[in-house]
Design an enzyme around this catalytic site. Structure first.
Site, PDB file in Angstrom:
ATOM      1  N   THR B 194      28.157  50.051  37.476  1.00 62.06           N
ATOM      2  CA  THR B 194      28.754  48.903  38.156  1.00 62.06           C
ATOM      3  C   THR B 194      29.640  48.120  37.214  1.00 62.06           C
ATOM      4  O   THR B 194      29.371  48.037  36.039  1.00 62.06           O
ATOM      5  CB  THR B 194      27.684  47.941  38.658  1.00 62.06           C
ATOM      6  OG1 THR B 194      28.326  46.931  39.424  1.00 62.06           O
ATOM      7  CG2 THR B 194      26.959  47.246  37.529  1.00 62.06           C
ATOM      8  N   ASN B 404      41.685  38.289  48.732  1.00 60.00           N
ATOM      9  CA  ASN B 404      42.336  39.563  48.435  1.00 60.00           C
ATOM     10  C   ASN B 404      43.714  39.746  49.044  1.00 60.00           C
ATOM     11  O   ASN B 404      44.476  40.597  48.602  1.00 60.00           O
ATOM     12  CB  ASN B 404      41.418  40.713  48.841  1.00 60.00           C
ATOM     13  CG  ASN B 404      40.260  40.819  47.887  1.00 60.00           C
ATOM     14  OD1 ASN B 404      40.460  41.021  46.697  1.00 60.00           O
ATOM     15  ND2 ASN B 404      39.053  40.634  48.400  1.00 60.00           N
TER      16      ASN B 404
END
Lengths: 409, 409
Positions: B194, B404
């Site tokens: 991750t 985003n």
């Protein structure tokens, strides 16, 4: 249903031709508390051939299971489409509802229940009310025939516009017509099929050959679109061939006109598939993603879908941002062969990355202009082989969140 | 960096213990036009063992490639973390930057460049400026040691809060400490790794055993979280064991305390992983999804991830809507063994569907109350076997789109 029409909608519903042997009717079954037609009833001439592609979901609706069982018989006399209730995940009561619809329709038409195809779309988990379905069927059977646009509007749920397309082709000197209608807006990531789509032709086609042609067309069209990566429990595309055009039966690729018919069918499927993306929930832009240079067509398709389903790519396009780094990310995560240092990316006609790094000083003006338009093209060249695929998706906007976080089950 | 802190953030950064053999420093390399520390420099005692899990992306950053090459040697003397520029997809210039950082650090410490581990996070496609990195390194080397919180804040990019966790365990009578810091908020769908996470312990651990313990912990923690299904090019988790605690070397499961150490490491990893989800872009709710009754643990994991990555499930939770039909859809599309008519679903402690259909008249009040909270639990029982998995994700909100679609590359 959304109040505003998608900015990607065509200007008008197209003029679809009458198809000999096909009669359309609609009625109000009132599956929801609304005042609109929501039951579509299509009668088909005796001898109509049928083919279909259905969702690969492991939790399919009883309608999908019904169609899957009936398709091998190859013949159809009627199609019934319910909007507002998908009847999926409703156990034995859902199955009983489909059986009741088929039985009632068969009684009206004097045919076998297995000649009746049924599809439903809407909320999951609520058994379709049999009394409303039967009353709706009776009303539709007594109603005057309607237009293609009426039928296309009646199968809609969250769609913002009615969707149809046409094709014409000459089979060994005989003119043959095709018309199709489709619905779909969210929960769109067909896996060998898509939402509800219905194609009608007056061509005489053998069922096995029609199935082959439809499956082929599907793999390059409906299987190449995604709105949100979520595959429906009810995806269904059915093609019906009434044979009224009187052409010599199309039953193999060797028959004159077979190639032309398949090409026309594929073009029609592509147009219908793109209409679904154009009505993607919250869509502001239609995005075509082409991947070339992959190890195989299948690998190219998977990489293209990884890009098309990436929320970071889709939000970047919504923001009109040429963020090709997110395309790199989506290629990298696809789990398919790729070599970073051979990877090239373009937006529209402008190469922005080549062989693993940014093109120094590329002209940003045409990229910015391209991203401001309604249609966006992303091209990826992997530089590995001959594999190629194109898929279509839409951007991810506040509209998608509003539609789906406010929708109540 | 976002201006508002995630509503799922812990109240405060935890009190992490000093780890013998570990010294933290930070500096301003100014990789972006900001006035904050963005370079973290960790020195490690000679003899420190190292293990790591790295992104499976086919387009990894040169930092990931550097770590992958250095890990088999098993020893570390320093860790350098750059924030604001991921240096991914930058070709030979990116590789040269990593080599320059390792060489400069090795010169300061009198060690091998392969003893220096490097990680970077931020925009993709812009080569890391070597001059800024070297100046930052020199400044950090000359700086006074800093706190865990300072280091955790310095590795952040779009994160809204600094993330750390601790564990203590006794290994054969010796107290041993662990501390970890992590960053990550978007582009989170680790595939065997991750984002950037760093774990430090004063335990004496053999590198191969540390790697085994970290890989095991990873598969149940970092590999079980997703924010948006988008796997980064730079995901890296490294664990460093300085050995200063003086315990008998942990080099196999047979050594006293080995089991306790592994359990503590896994607990620490789970806590760090959940902190990343708590800082998921736009997150308003932390969602735990448990799938039981699958054919295998692996199958359960895939189905749980299919639910966790479904935008329709995530928007339903954002809307506090118990739309279990979308959970059915996500189970169905996962491509794993499932039988619709054995499927059961619960929200919190309330069973809403059992054996393939809705539970008639279930009490909606506790479900509505559960969905209004910050923590949401979804349970799925497939009724097929013994396979089981839990994954964590967050809801999909307007905040994700804002972050985003507005972010500029």
């Amino acid at each position: 249903m959304s109040s505003s029409i998608s900015p990607l909608a065509p200007e008008a519903f197209p003029a679809l031709p009458e198809i000999g042997g096909v009669t359309l009717r609609v009625a109000r079954a009132r599956y929801k508390n609304w005042d609109r037609c929501d039951l579509t009833f299509v009668t088909l001439a005796p001898g109509t051939a049928v083919a279909g592609v259905l969702t690969q979901s492991r939790c399919p609706s009883p309608e999908v299971e019904w169609c899957r069982a009936a398709l091998p018989l190859g013949t159809a006399r009627a199609l019934v489409v319910n909007a507002g209730n998908s009847n999926a995940f409703t156990g034995s009561r859902g199955r009983a509802a489909v059986e009741a619809i088929a039985a009632r329709t068969a009684a009206h038409l004097g045919c076998q229940p297995s000649d009746v195809f049924v599809a439903s779309t809407g909320v999951i988990g609520v058994p379709l009310p049999v009394d409303k379905a039967e009353a709706g069927l009776d009303a539709a059977y007594a109603a005057a025939p309607c237009s293609w646009e009426d039928a296309a509007a009646t199968i809609m749920t969250t769609d913002t516009f009615a969707k149809g397309a046409r094709a014409e082709v000459t089979v060994a000197g005989r003119p043959v017509k095709l018309a199709g209608i489709i619905k779909g807006s969210g929960m769109i990531a067909p896996d060998m099929a898509t939402m509800l789509g219905f194609i009608f032709t007056d061509a005489a086609v053998d069922p096995a050959f029609l199935q082959q042609a439809l499956s082929d067309a599907n793999s390059a069209t409906f299987s190449c679109i995604t709105v949100d990566g979520d595959t429906s429990t009810s995806d269904t595309v059915l093609a019906f061939a009434t044979g009224v055009a009187g052409n010599r039966l199309l039953d193999s690729n060797d028959v004159e006109g077979a190639h032309e018919f398949r090409a026309a069918l594929k073009d029609l499927c592509r147009e219908l598939a793109q209409l679904v993306v154009r009505d993607g929930e919250g869509a502001q832009k239609l995005i075509a993603i082409t991947v070339e240079g992959a190890e195989s067509d299948r690998s190219a398709h998977r990489i293209a879908m990884s890009i098309a389903n990436s929320p970071l790519v889709k939000t970047a396009i919504a923001g009109e941002d040429a963020n090709w780094g997110r395309v790199v990310m989506a290629v990298g995560k696809a789990g398919e062969p790729a070599e970073r240092d051979r990877l090239s990316i373009r937006f529209g006609d402008t190469q922005v990355a080549r062989n693993g790094l940014a093109v120094e000083g590329y002209d940003e003006a045409p990229v910015a202009a391209h991203l401001k338009g309604r249609g966006v093209e992303i091209g990826v060249d992997l530089g590995l082989g001959e594999g190629r695929a194109t898929v279509w998706t839409c951007d991810l906007t506040h509209g998608y969140i509003s539609i789906n976080a406010d929708y109540r089950s």
